[in-house]
Design a protein around this motif. Structure first.
Motif, PDB file in Angstrom:
ATOM      1  N   GLY A  97       0.680   2.111  -5.346  1.00 25.69           N
ATOM      2  CA  GLY A  97      -0.503   2.955  -5.377  1.00 25.69           C
ATOM      3  C   GLY A  97      -0.260   4.230  -4.594  1.00 25.69           C
ATOM      4  O   GLY A  97       0.749   4.368  -3.891  1.00 25.69           O
ATOM      5  N   ILE A  98      -1.163   5.174  -4.745  1.00 22.30           N
ATOM      6  CA  ILE A  98      -1.143   6.413  -3.962  1.00 22.30           C
ATOM      7  C   ILE A  98      -2.465   6.465  -3.212  1.00 22.30           C
ATOM      8  O   ILE A  98      -3.534   6.564  -3.824  1.00 22.30           O
ATOM      9  N   GLU A  99      -2.393   6.345  -1.905  1.00 26.99           N
ATOM     10  CA  GLU A  99      -3.615   6.339  -1.101  1.00 26.99           C
ATOM     11  C   GLU A  99      -4.068   7.764  -0.818  1.00 26.99           C
ATOM     12  O   GLU A  99      -3.306   8.588  -0.310  1.00 26.99           O
ATOM     13  N   LEU A 100      -5.311   8.043  -1.178  1.00 28.03           N
ATOM     14  CA  LEU A 100      -5.945   9.323  -0.866  1.00 28.03           C
ATOM     15  C   LEU A 100      -7.018   9.086   0.179  1.00 28.03           C
ATOM     16  O   LEU A 100      -7.627   8.016   0.226  1.00 28.03           O
ATOM     17  N   GLN A 101      -7.264  10.073   1.008  1.00 29.01           N
ATOM     18  CA  GLN A 101      -8.346   9.971   1.983  1.00 29.01           C
ATOM     19  C   GLN A 101      -9.260  11.174   1.810  1.00 29.01           C
ATOM     20  O   GLN A 101      -8.859  12.192   1.254  1.00 29.01           O
ATOM     21  N   TRP A 102     -10.500  11.010   2.259  1.00 35.21           N
ATOM     22  CA  TRP A 102     -11.426  12.137   2.145  1.00 35.21           C
ATOM     23  C   TRP A 102     -12.083  12.434   3.486  1.00 35.21           C
ATOM     24  O   TRP A 102     -12.174  11.563   4.350  1.00 35.21           O
ATOM     25  N   VAL A 103     -12.503  13.667   3.635  1.00 38.85           N
ATOM     26  CA  VAL A 103     -13.212  14.101   4.844  1.00 38.85           C
ATOM     27  C   VAL A 103     -14.684  13.732   4.655  1.00 38.85           C
ATOM     28  O   VAL A 103     -15.274  14.054   3.632  1.00 38.85           O
ATOM     29  N   PRO A 104     -15.302  13.031   5.605  1.00 38.58           N
ATOM     30  CA  PRO A 104     -16.719  12.663   5.458  1.00 38.58           C
ATOM     31  C   PRO A 104     -17.602  13.896   5.306  1.00 38.58           C
ATOM     32  O   PRO A 104     -17.286  14.966   5.834  1.00 38.58           O
ATOM     33  N   SER A 157       4.809   5.189  -5.974  1.00 40.37           N
ATOM     34  CA  SER A 157       4.437   5.193  -4.564  1.00 40.37           C
ATOM     35  C   SER A 157       3.997   3.798  -4.154  1.00 40.37           C
ATOM     36  O   SER A 157       3.429   3.056  -4.955  1.00 40.37           O
ATOM     37  N   VAL A 158       4.284   3.468  -2.900  1.00 37.38           N
ATOM     38  CA  VAL A 158       3.910   2.167  -2.334  1.00 37.38           C
ATOM     39  C   VAL A 158       3.105   2.423  -1.066  1.00 37.38           C
ATOM     40  O   VAL A 158       3.500   3.229  -0.221  1.00 37.38           O
ATOM     41  N   VAL A 159       1.976   1.742  -0.929  1.00 35.37           N
ATOM     42  CA  VAL A 159       1.104   1.916   0.232  1.00 35.37           C
ATOM     43  C   VAL A 159       1.493   0.925   1.321  1.00 35.37           C
ATOM     44  O   VAL A 159       1.677  -0.267   1.053  1.00 35.37           O
ATOM     45  N   GLU A 211      -3.705   4.666  -9.126  1.00 35.07           N
ATOM     46  CA  GLU A 211      -2.525   4.055  -9.733  1.00 35.07           C
ATOM     47  C   GLU A 211      -1.464   5.124  -9.988  1.00 35.07           C
ATOM     48  O   GLU A 211      -1.758   6.168 -10.577  1.00 35.07           O
ATOM     49  N   PRO A 212      -0.212   4.881  -9.561  1.00 37.67           N
ATOM     50  CA  PRO A 212       0.845   5.850  -9.894  1.00 37.67           C
ATOM     51  C   PRO A 212       0.974   5.982 -11.401  1.00 37.67           C
ATOM     52  O   PRO A 212       0.726   5.025 -12.147  1.00 37.67           O
ATOM     53  N   PRO A 213       1.355   7.149 -11.895  1.00 37.81           N
ATOM     54  CA  PRO A 213       1.464   7.332 -13.343  1.00 37.81           C
ATOM     55  C   PRO A 213       2.557   6.442 -13.926  1.00 37.81           C
ATOM     56  O   PRO A 213       3.561   6.141 -13.265  1.00 37.81           O
ATOM     57  N   MET A 214       2.359   6.022 -15.149  1.00 32.81           N
ATOM     58  CA  MET A 214       3.352   5.199 -15.831  1.00 32.81           C
ATOM     59  C   MET A 214       4.661   5.964 -15.978  1.00 32.81           C
ATOM     60  O   MET A 214       4.662   7.166 -16.232  1.00 32.81           O
ATOM     61  N   ILE A 215       5.781   5.259 -15.786  1.00 30.96           N
ATOM     62  CA  ILE A 215       7.087   5.839 -16.082  1.00 30.96           C
ATOM     63  C   ILE A 215       7.427   5.461 -17.517  1.00 30.96           C
ATOM     64  O   ILE A 215       7.515   4.281 -17.859  1.00 30.96           O
ATOM     65  N   THR A 275      -0.941   9.493   4.942  1.00 28.48           N
ATOM     66  CA  THR A 275       0.419   9.298   5.466  1.00 28.48           C
ATOM     67  C   THR A 275       0.878   7.848   5.328  1.00 28.48           C
ATOM     68  O   THR A 275       1.884   7.464   5.916  1.00 28.48           O
ATOM     69  N   HIS A 276       0.171   7.043   4.561  1.00 31.69           N
ATOM     70  CA  HIS A 276       0.546   5.636   4.381  1.00 31.69           C
ATOM     71  C   HIS A 276       1.349   5.401   3.106  1.00 31.69           C
ATOM     72  O   HIS A 276       1.583   4.263   2.726  1.00 31.69           O
ATOM     73  N   ASN A 277       1.750   6.484   2.438  1.00 33.01           N
ATOM     74  CA  ASN A 277       2.459   6.365   1.165  1.00 33.01           C
ATOM     75  C   ASN A 277       3.960   6.562   1.337  1.00 33.01           C
ATOM     76  O   ASN A 277       4.402   7.552   1.934  1.00 33.01           O
ATOM     77  N   THR A 278       4.737   5.621   0.802  1.00 30.58           N
ATOM     78  CA  THR A 278       6.177   5.812   0.663  1.00 30.58           C
ATOM     79  C   THR A 278       6.427   6.181  -0.791  1.00 30.58           C
ATOM     80  O   THR A 278       6.134   5.401  -1.695  1.00 30.58           O
TER      81      THR A 278
END
Length: 205
Positions: free
Chosen positions: A193-200, A177-179, A77-81, A108-111
């Protein structure tokens, strides 16, 4: 027979170590780990009072909204403003920063929408025009104290750091941020939201 039971016991122990218990109503799929007895400790997240959270390298907790283990992604969740200030709650931490030696990065899916920016931002390649998505956000008054500020947006692409969304006094003091934002999507349909990805775990990092 004893050997069979012994091996079954070992398998049960391994599977039990792999899977972390639910946090509230949310599943915690492998390799994510909420303590030292389950998952992979390199993929540490936190269960705080039944709420699953991601900890930045600077010490700020972000609520985890969803997890997609098959795509190796989670959304925080993006931080509250903060109202009437146009300051994001993580401003004192410099915004979102991930540790570069851990397996997570910003996808790279975040604006990203930046608000309350100084005029120095106009020297950057960001979109700070009247057609910027941030203007749509401000028009809906979702930014509370951020209405009518100098604002910009950018797509978090591979040429930018994958480990940071920076804010600061003297720069931009708030963001969201918007996914998977697509042109023409109405503001009330945006997936914040802020999409994070991880390396398996089976790949080196």
């Amino acid at each position: 027979m004893f050997l069979i039971y012994f091996l079954m016991g070992l398998l049960f122990q391994v599977s039990a170590l792999d899977a972390c218990p639910k946090c509230g109503s949310m599943e915690v799929p492998y390799p994510l780990s909420t303590d030292d007895t389950c998952g992979d400790p390199r993929y540490r997240i936190y269960c705080n009072n039944g709420v699953l959270e991601f900890l930045s390298s600077e010490g700020f907790y972000y609520k985890i909204l969803s997890i997609n283990p098959s795509a190796y992604k989670l959304i925080i969740e993006p931080p509250m403003i903060q109202k009437n200030t146009c300051y994001s709650a993580d401003l004192a931490f410099g915004g979102l920063k991930l540790a570069e030696n851990l397996p997570f990065n910003i996808s790279t899916h975040n604006t990203v929408l930046l608000f309350n920016c100084s005029e120095n931002i106009l020297l950057s390649p960001l979109n700070c025009s009247s057609t910027s998505y941030c203007k749509e956000y401000e028009a809906e008054e979702r930014g509370s104290g951020c209405k009518d500020t100098l604002c910009c947006h950018f797509l978090k692409d591979a040429s930018m750091t994958q480990y940071r969304i920076r804010i600061r006094v003297g720069g931009c003091t708030a963001y969201t941020s918007v996914v998977d934002l697509k042109p023409g999507d109405p503001v009330d349909a945006w997936n914040y939201g802020i999409e994070l990805q991880w390396v398996p775990p089976n790949l080196s990092f």
